[in-house]
Design a protein around this motif. Structure first.
Motif, PDB file in Angstrom:
ATOM      1  N   ASP A 254       0.822  -1.213   0.000  1.00  0.00           N
ATOM      2  CA  ASP A 254       0.000   0.000   0.000  1.00  0.00           C
ATOM      3  C   ASP A 254       0.856   1.264   0.000  1.00  0.00           C
ATOM      4  OD1 ASP A 254      -2.245  -1.578  -0.064  1.00  0.00           O
ATOM      5  OD2 ASP A 254      -2.792  -1.235   2.036  1.00  0.00           O
ATOM      6  N   LEU A 255       2.015   1.226   0.657  1.00  0.00           N
ATOM      7  CA  LEU A 255       2.930   2.368   0.598  1.00  0.00           C
ATOM      8  C   LEU A 255       3.384   2.604  -0.841  1.00  0.00           C
ATOM      9  CD1 LEU A 255       5.285   2.066   3.705  1.00  0.00           C
ATOM     10  CD2 LEU A 255       3.609   3.851   3.235  1.00  0.00           C
ATOM     11  N   GLY A 256       3.663   1.532  -1.539  1.00  0.00           N
ATOM     12  CA  GLY A 256       4.054   1.646  -2.944  1.00  0.00           C
ATOM     13  C   GLY A 256       2.956   2.272  -3.785  1.00  0.00           C
ATOM     14  N   GLN A 257       1.717   1.872  -3.545  1.00  0.00           N
ATOM     15  CA  GLN A 257       0.589   2.448  -4.276  1.00  0.00           C
ATOM     16  C   GLN A 257       0.386   3.917  -3.929  1.00  0.00           C
ATOM     17  OE1 GLN A 257      -1.113   1.015  -6.791  1.00  0.00           O
ATOM     18  NE2 GLN A 257       0.419  -0.588  -6.527  1.00  0.00           N
ATOM     19  N   LEU A 258       0.536   4.238  -2.666  1.00  0.00           N
ATOM     20  CA  LEU A 258       0.408   5.627  -2.217  1.00  0.00           C
ATOM     21  C   LEU A 258       1.490   6.498  -2.862  1.00  0.00           C
ATOM     22  CD1 LEU A 258      -1.055   7.605  -0.281  1.00  0.00           C
ATOM     23  CD2 LEU A 258       0.579   6.918   1.471  1.00  0.00           C
ATOM     24  N   ALA A 259       2.699   5.981  -2.893  1.00  0.00           N
ATOM     25  CA  ALA A 259       3.799   6.718  -3.518  1.00  0.00           C
ATOM     26  C   ALA A 259       3.510   6.932  -5.001  1.00  0.00           C
ATOM     27  CB  ALA A 259       5.113   5.959  -3.331  1.00  0.00           C
ATOM     28  N   LYS A 260       3.045   5.898  -5.662  1.00  0.00           N
ATOM     29  CA  LYS A 260       2.737   6.001  -7.089  1.00  0.00           C
ATOM     30  C   LYS A 260       1.686   7.076  -7.334  1.00  0.00           C
ATOM     31  CE  LYS A 260       1.444   3.027 -10.955  1.00  0.00           C
ATOM     32  NZ  LYS A 260       1.032   1.667 -11.330  1.00  0.00           N
ATOM     33  N   LYS A 261       0.692   7.122  -6.475  1.00  0.00           N
ATOM     34  CA  LYS A 261      -0.370   8.133  -6.587  1.00  0.00           C
ATOM     35  C   LYS A 261       0.219   9.544  -6.515  1.00  0.00           C
ATOM     36  CE  LYS A 261      -3.949  10.027  -3.710  1.00  0.00           C
ATOM     37  NZ  LYS A 261      -4.493   9.978  -2.367  1.00  0.00           N
ATOM     38  N   HIS A 262       1.273   9.688  -5.741  1.00  0.00           N
ATOM     39  CA  HIS A 262       1.917  10.995  -5.569  1.00  0.00           C
ATOM     40  C   HIS A 262       3.056  11.221  -6.562  1.00  0.00           C
ATOM     41  CE1 HIS A 262      -0.038  12.643  -1.971  1.00  0.00           C
ATOM     42  NE2 HIS A 262      -0.224  11.375  -1.636  1.00  0.00           N
ATOM     43  N   GLY A 263       3.290  10.277  -7.451  1.00  0.00           N
ATOM     44  CA  GLY A 263       4.353  10.425  -8.437  1.00  0.00           C
ATOM     45  C   GLY A 263       5.735  10.126  -7.888  1.00  0.00           C
ATOM     46  N   VAL A 264       5.808   9.465  -6.739  1.00  0.00           N
ATOM     47  CA  VAL A 264       7.090   9.084  -6.146  1.00  0.00           C
ATOM     48  C   VAL A 264       7.456   7.727  -6.730  1.00  0.00           C
ATOM     49  CG1 VAL A 264       8.290   8.509  -3.995  1.00  0.00           C
ATOM     50  CG2 VAL A 264       6.632  10.388  -4.041  1.00  0.00           C
ATOM     51  N   THR A 265       8.569   7.679  -7.448  1.00  0.00           N
ATOM     52  CA  THR A 265       8.914   6.464  -8.170  1.00  0.00           C
ATOM     53  C   THR A 265       9.727   5.461  -7.353  1.00  0.00           C
ATOM     54  OG1 THR A 265      10.845   7.556  -9.088  1.00  0.00           O
ATOM     55  CG2 THR A 265       8.845   7.591 -10.424  1.00  0.00           C
ATOM     56  N   ASN A 266      10.391   5.897  -6.316  1.00  0.00           N
ATOM     57  CA  ASN A 266      11.221   4.984  -5.533  1.00  0.00           C
ATOM     58  C   ASN A 266      11.013   5.270  -4.046  1.00  0.00           C
ATOM     59  OD1 ASN A 266      13.119   3.174  -4.666  1.00  0.00           O
ATOM     60  ND2 ASN A 266      14.864   4.191  -5.607  1.00  0.00           N
ATOM     61  N   TRP A 267       9.870   4.872  -3.546  1.00  0.00           N
ATOM     62  CA  TRP A 267       9.527   5.210  -2.169  1.00  0.00           C
ATOM     63  C   TRP A 267      10.490   4.591  -1.170  1.00  0.00           C
ATOM     64  CZ3 TRP A 267       8.399   1.643   1.573  1.00  0.00           C
ATOM     65  CH2 TRP A 267       8.029   0.354   1.158  1.00  0.00           C
ATOM     66  N   GLU A 268      11.097   3.466  -1.540  1.00  0.00           N
ATOM     67  CA  GLU A 268      12.008   2.786  -0.614  1.00  0.00           C
ATOM     68  C   GLU A 268      13.265   3.601  -0.327  1.00  0.00           C
ATOM     69  OE1 GLU A 268      10.877   1.392  -3.450  1.00  0.00           O
ATOM     70  OE2 GLU A 268      10.015  -0.564  -3.034  1.00  0.00           O
ATOM     71  N   GLU A 269      13.613   4.522  -1.208  1.00  0.00           N
ATOM     72  CA  GLU A 269      14.803   5.356  -1.009  1.00  0.00           C
ATOM     73  C   GLU A 269      14.452   6.812  -0.709  1.00  0.00           C
ATOM     74  OE1 GLU A 269      17.869   4.218  -0.651  1.00  0.00           O
ATOM     75  OE2 GLU A 269      16.971   2.233  -0.898  1.00  0.00           O
ATOM     76  N   ASN A 270      13.187   7.096  -0.584  1.00  0.00           N
ATOM     77  CA  ASN A 270      12.729   8.462  -0.345  1.00  0.00           C
ATOM     78  C   ASN A 270      12.601   8.681   1.169  1.00  0.00           C
ATOM     79  OD1 ASN A 270      10.939  10.712   0.023  1.00  0.00           O
ATOM     80  ND2 ASN A 270      10.483  10.579  -2.156  1.00  0.00           N
ATOM     81  N   MET A 271      13.418   9.561   1.708  1.00  0.00           N
ATOM     82  CA  MET A 271      13.451   9.752   3.156  1.00  0.00           C
ATOM     83  C   MET A 271      12.148  10.313   3.712  1.00  0.00           C
ATOM     84  SD  MET A 271      16.163   8.429   4.290  1.00  0.00           S
ATOM     85  CE  MET A 271      16.353   7.286   2.937  1.00  0.00           C
ATOM     86  N   ALA A 272      11.363  11.009   2.896  1.00  0.00           N
ATOM     87  CA  ALA A 272      10.070  11.516   3.361  1.00  0.00           C
ATOM     88  C   ALA A 272       9.132  10.364   3.708  1.00  0.00           C
ATOM     89  CB  ALA A 272       9.440  12.419   2.314  1.00  0.00           C
ATOM     90  N   THR A 273       9.286   9.253   3.018  1.00  0.00           N
ATOM     91  CA  THR A 273       8.487   8.069   3.341  1.00  0.00           C
ATOM     92  C   THR A 273       8.743   7.670   4.797  1.00  0.00           C
ATOM     93  OG1 THR A 273       8.643   7.262   1.053  1.00  0.00           O
ATOM     94  CG2 THR A 273       8.054   5.647   2.753  1.00  0.00           C
TER      95      THR A 273
END
Length: 139
Positions: free
Chosen positions: A76-95
């Motif tokens: 679900d985090l991956g889907q949420l990131a995709k919705k926001h245009g974040v392509t690599n949520w695993e490396e995004n410190m805001a996550t």
């Protein structure tokens, strides 16, 4: 014939400052891209990043209180990131800051916090620190 070297010289004089400016811009761009942690507040996408982080926070809080499966949480985090245009949520410190904020709002205890840090951050100290930062900001 003497006009051509003068024109070439003038053209070079006009282009040289542009080349220096372009070089400076590319250096600064490459430094910001290679930096593992960037400050959203200083970037042009600050509002979008804050919205993404807030959505991660709210989702994390809801997840913790509902007790869903951890794999579902990551998916679900991956889907949420995709919705926001974040392509690599695993490396995004805001996550991870958002996750920490959500854990703080869900009032997890310190041992639960450590478990989330280990499960989500793995051996990456930056991720664990970002979760801690988000958690501490809710106190």
């Amino acid at each position: 014939m003497s006009r051509i070297p003068v024109l070439v010289t003038l053209a070079l004089l006009m282009v040289t400052p542009l080349a220096c400016s372009f070089s400076d811009s590319s250096n600064s761009l490459s430094q910001s891209i290679s930096s593992p942690i960037t400050s959203w507040s200083s970037s042009s996408g600050g509002a979008a990043e804050r919205t993404y982080q807030a959505d991660v926070r709210d989702y994390t809080q809801a997840f913790v209180t509902s007790g869903n499966d951890f794999r579902t949480f990551q998916s679900d985090l991956g889907q949420l990131a995709k919705k926001h245009g974040v392509t690599n949520w695993e490396e995004n410190m805001a996550t991870y800051v958002g996750i920490g904020e959500g854990l703080g709002k869900a009032k997890v205890n310190p041992s639960q916090l450590k478990a989330y840090q280990r499960n989500l951050g793995g051996s990456d100290q930056r991720k664990m620190d970002a979760i801690q930062q988000g958690y501490d900001s809710t106190r």
